[in-house]
Motif scaffolding. Sequence first.
Motif, PDB file in Angstrom:
ATOM      1  N   GLU A  38    -125.328  15.840  39.715  1.00 30.87           N
ATOM      2  CA  GLU A  38    -125.980  16.736  38.759  1.00 30.87           C
ATOM      3  C   GLU A  38    -125.110  17.978  38.508  1.00 30.87           C
ATOM      4  OE1 GLU A  38    -128.536  16.461  36.922  1.00 30.87           O
ATOM      5  OE2 GLU A  38    -129.169  18.508  36.404  1.00 30.87           O
ATOM      6  N   ILE A  39    -124.517  18.490  39.587  1.00 34.49           N
ATOM      7  CA  ILE A  39    -123.648  19.667  39.445  1.00 34.49           C
ATOM      8  C   ILE A  39    -122.467  19.321  38.542  1.00 34.49           C
ATOM      9  CG2 ILE A  39    -122.051  21.204  40.673  1.00 34.49           C
ATOM     10  CD1 ILE A  39    -123.995  21.080  43.067  1.00 34.49           C
ATOM     11  N   ARG A  40    -121.820  18.189  38.820  1.00 33.29           N
ATOM     12  CA  ARG A  40    -120.655  17.799  38.030  1.00 33.29           C
ATOM     13  C   ARG A  40    -121.022  17.623  36.556  1.00 33.29           C
ATOM     14  NH1 ARG A  40    -115.645  16.890  38.148  1.00 33.29           N
ATOM     15  NH2 ARG A  40    -115.612  17.590  40.308  1.00 33.29           N
ATOM     16  N   ARG A  41    -122.148  16.963  36.329  1.00 32.09           N
ATOM     17  CA  ARG A  41    -122.588  16.694  34.957  1.00 32.09           C
ATOM     18  C   ARG A  41    -122.785  18.018  34.196  1.00 32.09           C
ATOM     19  NH1 ARG A  41    -126.808  16.163  32.092  1.00 32.09           N
ATOM     20  NH2 ARG A  41    -128.229  16.923  33.693  1.00 32.09           N
ATOM     21  N   ARG A  42    -123.486  18.958  34.839  1.00 33.74           N
ATOM     22  CA  ARG A  42    -123.788  20.222  34.157  1.00 33.74           C
ATOM     23  C   ARG A  42    -122.552  21.079  33.933  1.00 33.74           C
ATOM     24  NH1 ARG A  42    -128.878  23.673  35.834  1.00 33.74           N
ATOM     25  NH2 ARG A  42    -130.192  22.112  36.767  1.00 33.74           N
ATOM     26  N   VAL A  43    -121.667  21.109  34.940  1.00 32.18           N
ATOM     27  CA  VAL A  43    -120.475  21.955  34.825  1.00 32.18           C
ATOM     28  C   VAL A  43    -119.542  21.407  33.746  1.00 32.18           C
ATOM     29  CG1 VAL A  43    -118.410  22.786  36.041  1.00 32.18           C
ATOM     30  CG2 VAL A  43    -120.638  22.813  37.196  1.00 32.18           C
ATOM     31  N   VAL A  44    -119.334  20.087  33.763  1.00 34.82           N
ATOM     32  CA  VAL A  44    -118.446  19.473  32.770  1.00 34.82           C
ATOM     33  C   VAL A  44    -118.984  19.730  31.359  1.00 34.82           C
ATOM     34  CG1 VAL A  44    -117.643  17.243  31.882  1.00 34.82           C
ATOM     35  CG2 VAL A  44    -117.433  17.775  34.322  1.00 34.82           C
ATOM     36  N   LYS A  45    -120.289  19.607  31.219  1.00 36.65           N
ATOM     37  CA  LYS A  45    -120.912  19.774  29.901  1.00 36.65           C
ATOM     38  C   LYS A  45    -120.712  21.199  29.365  1.00 36.65           C
ATOM     39  CE  LYS A  45    -125.374  19.073  27.697  1.00 36.65           C
ATOM     40  NZ  LYS A  45    -126.786  19.165  28.065  1.00 36.65           N
ATOM     41  N   ILE A  46    -120.945  22.189  30.210  1.00 37.63           N
ATOM     42  CA  ILE A  46    -120.834  23.567  29.713  1.00 37.63           C
ATOM     43  C   ILE A  46    -119.374  23.934  29.458  1.00 37.63           C
ATOM     44  CG2 ILE A  46    -120.847  24.749  31.985  1.00 37.63           C
ATOM     45  CD1 ILE A  46    -122.573  26.006  28.801  1.00 37.63           C
ATOM     46  N   LEU A  47    -118.458  23.405  30.280  1.00 38.02           N
ATOM     47  CA  LEU A  47    -117.037  23.708  30.053  1.00 38.02           C
ATOM     48  C   LEU A  47    -116.573  23.110  28.726  1.00 38.02           C
ATOM     49  CD1 LEU A  47    -115.529  23.338  33.643  1.00 38.02           C
ATOM     50  CD2 LEU A  47    -115.851  25.448  32.349  1.00 38.02           C
ATOM     51  N   GLU A  48    -117.054  21.908  28.430  1.00 38.81           N
ATOM     52  CA  GLU A  48    -116.674  21.304  27.147  1.00 38.81           C
ATOM     53  C   GLU A  48    -117.205  22.124  25.991  1.00 38.81           C
ATOM     54  OE1 GLU A  48    -117.391  17.084  27.127  1.00 38.81           O
ATOM     55  OE2 GLU A  48    -115.473  16.887  28.194  1.00 38.81           O
ATOM     56  N   ARG A  49    -118.426  22.572  26.139  1.00 40.24           N
ATOM     57  CA  ARG A  49    -119.051  23.362  25.076  1.00 40.24           C
ATOM     58  C   ARG A  49    -118.270  24.642  24.816  1.00 40.24           C
ATOM     59  NH1 ARG A  49    -125.516  24.722  25.162  1.00 40.24           N
ATOM     60  NH2 ARG A  49    -125.584  25.782  23.160  1.00 40.24           N
ATOM     61  N   LEU A  50    -117.627  25.176  25.849  1.00 40.61           N
ATOM     62  CA  LEU A  50    -116.887  26.433  25.721  1.00 40.61           C
ATOM     63  C   LEU A  50    -115.395  26.222  25.500  1.00 40.61           C
ATOM     64  CD1 LEU A  50    -118.869  28.465  28.353  1.00 40.61           C
ATOM     65  CD2 LEU A  50    -118.699  28.964  25.938  1.00 40.61           C
ATOM     66  N   GLY A  51    -115.015  24.999  25.174  1.00 36.24           N
ATOM     67  CA  GLY A  51    -113.611  24.744  24.871  1.00 36.24           C
ATOM     68  C   GLY A  51    -112.724  24.733  26.097  1.00 36.24           C
ATOM     69  N   LEU A  52    -113.313  24.450  27.267  1.00 32.57           N
ATOM     70  CA  LEU A  52    -112.538  24.427  28.510  1.00 32.57           C
ATOM     71  C   LEU A  52    -112.576  23.047  29.164  1.00 32.57           C
ATOM     72  CD1 LEU A  52    -113.730  27.873  29.902  1.00 32.57           C
ATOM     73  CD2 LEU A  52    -111.383  27.339  29.264  1.00 32.57           C
ATOM     74  N   GLY A  53    -112.886  22.032  28.363  1.00 28.56           N
ATOM     75  CA  GLY A  53    -112.929  20.670  28.890  1.00 28.56           C
ATOM     76  C   GLY A  53    -111.569  20.289  29.474  1.00 28.56           C
ATOM     77  N   GLY A  54    -111.575  19.646  30.639  1.00 27.10           N
ATOM     78  CA  GLY A  54    -110.342  19.215  31.266  1.00 27.10           C
ATOM     79  C   GLY A  54    -109.659  20.290  32.103  1.00 27.10           C
TER      80      GLY A  54
END
Length: 221
Positions: free
Chosen positions: A116-132
Amino acid sequence: MEDILRLENVSKIYEPHITALDEVSFSVAKGEFLFITGPSGAGKSTLLNLIFRAETPTSGEIYFEGRPLSSYKRKEIPFLRRKIGVVFQDFKLLENRTVFENVAISLVIQGLNEGEIRRRVVKILERLGLGGRETQLVKQLSGGEKQRVALARAVVNRPRLLLADEPTGNLDSRRTEEVMDIFEDLNAEGTTIILATHDEALYVDRHRRVLVLDQGRLLNP
Ligand SMILES: Nc1ncnc2c1ncn2[C@@H]1O[C@H](COP(=O)(O)OP(=O)(O)OP(=O)(O)O)[C@@H](O)[C@H]1O
Ligand SMILES: [Mg+2]
Protein backbone atom coordinates in the motif's frame (compact mmCIF):
# COMPACT_ATOMS: atom_id res chain seq x y z
CA MET A 1 -20.32 25.84 5.91
CA GLU A 2 -18.63 24.27 8.90
CA ASP A 3 -15.25 25.69 9.94
CA ILE A 4 -12.23 23.41 9.92
CA LEU A 5 -10.02 26.03 11.55
CA ARG A 6 -10.57 29.07 13.73
CA LEU A 7 -8.07 31.50 15.21
CA GLU A 8 -9.10 33.74 18.09
CA ASN A 9 -6.89 36.70 18.98
CA VAL A 10 -3.71 34.79 18.29
CA SER A 11 -0.47 36.57 19.12
CA LYS A 12 3.09 35.31 18.92
CA ILE A 13 5.85 37.29 20.56
CA TYR A 14 9.46 36.22 20.16
CA GLU A 15 11.36 37.53 23.16
CA PRO A 16 12.56 40.10 23.77
CA HIS A 17 10.43 42.23 21.47
CA ILE A 18 9.42 40.81 18.08
CA THR A 19 5.65 40.66 17.68
CA ALA A 20 5.41 38.15 14.83
CA LEU A 21 1.61 37.93 15.09
CA ASP A 22 -0.66 40.48 16.73
CA GLU A 23 -4.23 39.50 17.73
CA VAL A 24 -4.99 37.56 14.58
CA SER A 25 -8.53 36.16 14.22
CA PHE A 26 -10.10 34.38 11.25
CA SER A 27 -11.94 31.20 10.31
CA VAL A 28 -11.42 28.78 7.46
CA ALA A 29 -14.38 26.86 6.07
CA LYS A 30 -14.08 23.17 5.34
CA GLY A 31 -13.14 22.84 1.68
CA GLU A 32 -11.86 26.39 1.31
CA PHE A 33 -8.70 27.35 -0.61
CA LEU A 34 -7.34 30.33 1.27
CA PHE A 35 -4.31 32.48 0.46
CA ILE A 36 -2.25 34.33 3.04
CA THR A 37 -0.02 37.04 1.70
CA GLY A 38 2.10 39.91 2.94
CA PRO A 39 5.69 41.12 2.74
CA SER A 40 8.72 39.27 4.06
CA GLY A 41 8.60 39.18 7.85
CA ALA A 42 4.83 39.74 7.98
CA GLY A 43 4.27 36.53 9.98
CA LYS A 44 3.08 34.07 7.33
CA SER A 45 5.39 31.21 8.29
CA THR A 46 4.81 31.88 11.98
CA LEU A 47 1.07 31.55 11.41
CA LEU A 48 1.42 28.19 9.64
CA ASN A 49 3.84 26.93 12.31
CA LEU A 50 1.25 27.70 14.99
CA ILE A 51 -1.51 25.86 13.10
CA PHE A 52 0.74 22.80 12.78
CA ARG A 53 1.63 23.13 16.45
CA ALA A 54 5.31 23.37 15.67
CA GLU A 55 5.04 26.41 17.94
CA THR A 56 2.46 27.64 20.44
CA PRO A 57 0.83 31.08 20.59
CA THR A 58 1.88 33.55 23.27
CA SER A 59 -1.83 34.29 23.70
CA GLY A 60 -5.09 33.44 21.97
CA GLU A 61 -6.39 30.07 20.81
CA ILE A 62 -6.48 28.02 17.62
CA TYR A 63 -9.28 25.50 17.06
CA PHE A 64 -8.89 22.64 14.58
CA GLU A 65 -12.15 20.82 13.87
CA GLY A 66 -13.56 22.55 16.93
CA ARG A 67 -10.90 21.37 19.36
CA PRO A 68 -8.44 23.87 20.90
CA LEU A 69 -4.87 23.03 19.96
CA SER A 70 -3.78 23.91 23.51
CA SER A 71 -5.75 20.88 24.72
CA TYR A 72 -3.60 18.41 22.75
CA LYS A 73 -1.19 16.51 24.96
CA ARG A 74 2.29 15.87 23.61
CA LYS A 75 1.51 12.26 22.74
CA GLU A 76 -1.61 13.29 20.80
CA ILE A 77 0.22 15.70 18.50
CA PRO A 78 1.19 13.00 15.96
CA PHE A 79 -2.53 12.28 15.52
CA LEU A 80 -3.22 15.95 14.88
CA ARG A 81 -0.40 16.05 12.33
CA ARG A 82 -1.82 13.10 10.44
CA LYS A 83 -4.75 15.31 9.54
CA ILE A 84 -2.63 18.31 8.59
CA GLY A 85 -0.11 18.15 5.75
CA VAL A 86 2.63 20.77 5.54
CA VAL A 87 4.97 21.98 2.85
CA PHE A 88 7.62 23.96 4.73
CA GLN A 89 9.30 26.97 3.21
CA ASP A 90 12.69 25.28 3.76
CA PHE A 91 11.30 21.79 2.89
CA LYS A 92 12.68 20.01 6.00
CA LEU A 93 13.51 16.92 3.94
CA LEU A 94 15.97 14.22 5.02
CA GLU A 95 18.79 15.04 2.62
CA ASN A 96 20.63 11.72 2.95
CA ARG A 97 17.52 9.62 2.36
CA THR A 98 15.90 8.72 -0.93
CA VAL A 99 12.90 10.41 -2.47
CA PHE A 100 10.85 7.30 -1.69
CA GLU A 101 11.89 7.24 1.99
CA ASN A 102 11.08 10.92 2.43
CA VAL A 103 7.61 10.62 0.95
CA ALA A 104 6.81 7.29 2.65
CA ILE A 105 7.81 8.29 6.16
CA SER A 106 4.39 9.14 7.61
CA LEU A 107 2.84 6.02 6.08
CA VAL A 108 5.60 3.84 7.54
CA ILE A 109 5.06 5.37 10.98
CA GLN A 110 1.36 4.62 10.71
CA GLY A 111 2.16 0.98 9.97
CA LEU A 112 0.58 0.68 6.54
CA ASN A 113 1.61 -2.46 4.67
CA GLU A 114 4.49 -2.26 2.24
CA GLY A 115 2.44 -2.77 -0.91
CA GLU A 116 0.00 0.00 0.00
CA ILE A 117 2.87 2.36 0.84
CA ARG A 118 4.59 1.67 -2.48
CA ARG A 119 1.37 2.10 -4.43
CA ARG A 120 0.57 5.46 -2.82
CA VAL A 121 4.09 6.87 -3.01
CA VAL A 122 4.58 5.90 -6.66
CA LYS A 123 1.21 7.40 -7.56
CA ILE A 124 1.85 10.78 -5.94
CA LEU A 125 5.39 11.01 -7.35
CA GLU A 126 4.05 10.41 -10.84
CA ARG A 127 1.41 13.04 -10.35
CA LEU A 128 4.13 15.53 -9.40
CA GLY A 129 6.38 14.74 -12.33
CA LEU A 130 8.84 12.73 -10.23
CA GLY A 131 8.01 9.27 -11.54
CA GLY A 132 11.08 7.02 -11.61
CA ARG A 133 13.02 9.18 -9.14
CA GLU A 134 12.19 7.01 -6.11
CA THR A 135 15.73 5.79 -5.37
CA GLN A 136 17.53 9.11 -5.85
CA LEU A 137 18.96 10.82 -2.76
CA VAL A 138 17.23 14.08 -1.92
CA LYS A 139 20.57 15.90 -1.62
CA GLN A 140 21.13 15.26 -5.33
CA LEU A 141 17.91 17.03 -6.39
CA SER A 142 17.43 20.58 -7.64
CA GLY A 143 15.54 23.10 -5.48
CA GLY A 144 12.42 22.72 -7.59
CA GLU A 145 12.55 18.94 -7.37
CA LYS A 146 12.95 19.12 -3.58
CA GLN A 147 9.95 21.41 -3.43
CA ARG A 148 7.85 18.82 -5.27
CA VAL A 149 9.12 16.02 -3.00
CA ALA A 150 8.06 18.14 -0.01
CA LEU A 151 4.60 18.53 -1.55
CA ALA A 152 4.39 14.78 -2.23
CA ARG A 153 5.26 14.05 1.41
CA ALA A 154 2.62 16.50 2.61
CA VAL A 155 -0.23 15.05 0.55
CA VAL A 156 0.56 11.31 0.38
CA ASN A 157 -1.33 10.89 3.64
CA ARG A 158 -4.44 12.60 2.22
CA PRO A 159 -4.63 15.30 4.92
CA ARG A 160 -7.84 17.18 5.61
CA LEU A 161 -5.94 20.44 5.82
CA LEU A 162 -2.90 21.28 3.70
CA LEU A 163 -0.60 24.11 4.74
CA ALA A 164 1.78 25.29 2.04
CA ASP A 165 4.48 27.87 2.71
CA GLU A 166 5.76 29.45 -0.53
CA PRO A 167 5.28 26.08 -2.27
CA THR A 168 6.28 27.46 -5.66
CA GLY A 169 9.22 29.59 -4.52
CA ASN A 170 11.78 27.46 -6.35
CA LEU A 171 9.78 26.56 -9.44
CA ASP A 172 9.86 28.00 -12.92
CA SER A 173 6.62 29.30 -14.40
CA ARG A 174 5.65 26.02 -16.06
CA ARG A 175 6.20 24.00 -12.87
CA THR A 176 4.40 26.68 -10.87
CA GLU A 177 1.34 26.25 -13.10
CA GLU A 178 1.52 22.48 -12.69
CA VAL A 179 1.80 22.66 -8.93
CA MET A 180 -1.05 25.18 -8.70
CA ASP A 181 -3.18 22.83 -10.83
CA ILE A 182 -2.41 20.05 -8.34
CA PHE A 183 -3.50 22.29 -5.46
CA GLU A 184 -6.73 23.03 -7.34
CA ASP A 185 -7.31 19.30 -7.91
CA LEU A 186 -6.64 18.44 -4.26
CA ASN A 187 -9.03 21.19 -3.24
CA ALA A 188 -11.67 19.90 -5.65
CA GLU A 189 -11.24 16.48 -4.00
CA GLY A 190 -12.11 18.06 -0.64
CA THR A 191 -8.78 19.06 0.90
CA THR A 192 -8.85 22.44 2.64
CA ILE A 193 -5.79 24.46 1.64
CA ILE A 194 -4.02 27.43 3.20
CA LEU A 195 -1.28 28.72 0.93
CA ALA A 196 1.13 31.40 2.13
CA THR A 197 2.96 33.41 -0.49
CA HIS A 198 4.27 36.88 -1.21
CA ASP A 199 3.75 36.22 -4.93
CA GLU A 200 0.50 37.83 -5.96
CA ALA A 201 0.59 36.11 -9.37
CA LEU A 202 -0.45 32.94 -7.53
CA TYR A 203 -3.80 34.31 -6.43
CA VAL A 204 -4.82 37.01 -8.91
CA ASP A 205 -7.70 35.81 -11.10
CA ARG A 206 -8.21 32.76 -8.90
CA HIS A 207 -11.24 34.20 -7.08
CA ARG A 208 -10.21 32.86 -3.69
CA ARG A 209 -10.20 34.61 -0.34
CA VAL A 210 -6.87 36.33 0.31
CA LEU A 211 -5.83 37.38 3.82
CA VAL A 212 -3.18 40.09 4.00
CA LEU A 213 -0.72 40.15 6.88
CA ASP A 214 1.46 43.15 7.59
CA GLN A 215 3.81 43.29 10.56
CA GLY A 216 1.85 40.52 12.24
CA ARG A 217 -1.54 42.15 11.78
CA LEU A 218 -4.35 41.01 9.55
CA LEU A 219 -5.35 43.91 7.30
CA ASN A 220 -8.64 42.42 6.08
CA PRO A 221 -10.05 39.93 8.58
N1 LIG B 1 12.12 31.49 15.80
C1 LIG B 1 12.11 32.83 15.77
N2 LIG B 1 12.73 33.56 16.71
C2 LIG B 1 12.72 34.91 16.68
N3 LIG B 1 12.07 35.63 15.74
C3 LIG B 1 11.42 34.95 14.79
C4 LIG B 1 11.40 33.53 14.74
N4 LIG B 1 10.67 33.14 13.66
C5 LIG B 1 10.25 34.28 13.07
N5 LIG B 1 10.70 35.37 13.75
C6 LIG B 1 10.41 36.77 13.40
O1 LIG B 1 9.02 36.90 13.28
C7 LIG B 1 8.67 37.76 12.19
C8 LIG B 1 7.78 37.02 11.22
O2 LIG B 1 8.55 36.01 10.57
P1 LIG B 1 7.93 34.98 9.53
O3 LIG B 1 8.99 34.01 9.20
O4 LIG B 1 6.67 34.46 10.08
O5 LIG B 1 7.61 35.94 8.29
P2 LIG B 1 7.15 35.55 6.80
O6 LIG B 1 5.93 36.38 6.50
O7 LIG B 1 7.02 34.09 6.68
O8 LIG B 1 8.37 36.08 5.92
P3 LIG B 1 8.96 35.49 4.53
O9 LIG B 1 8.04 36.00 3.42
O10 LIG B 1 10.32 36.11 4.43
O11 LIG B 1 9.00 34.01 4.60
C9 LIG B 1 9.99 38.23 11.61
O12 LIG B 1 10.29 39.49 12.18
C10 LIG B 1 10.97 37.19 12.05
O13 LIG B 1 12.27 37.72 12.18
MG1 LIG C 1 7.94 32.70 5.56
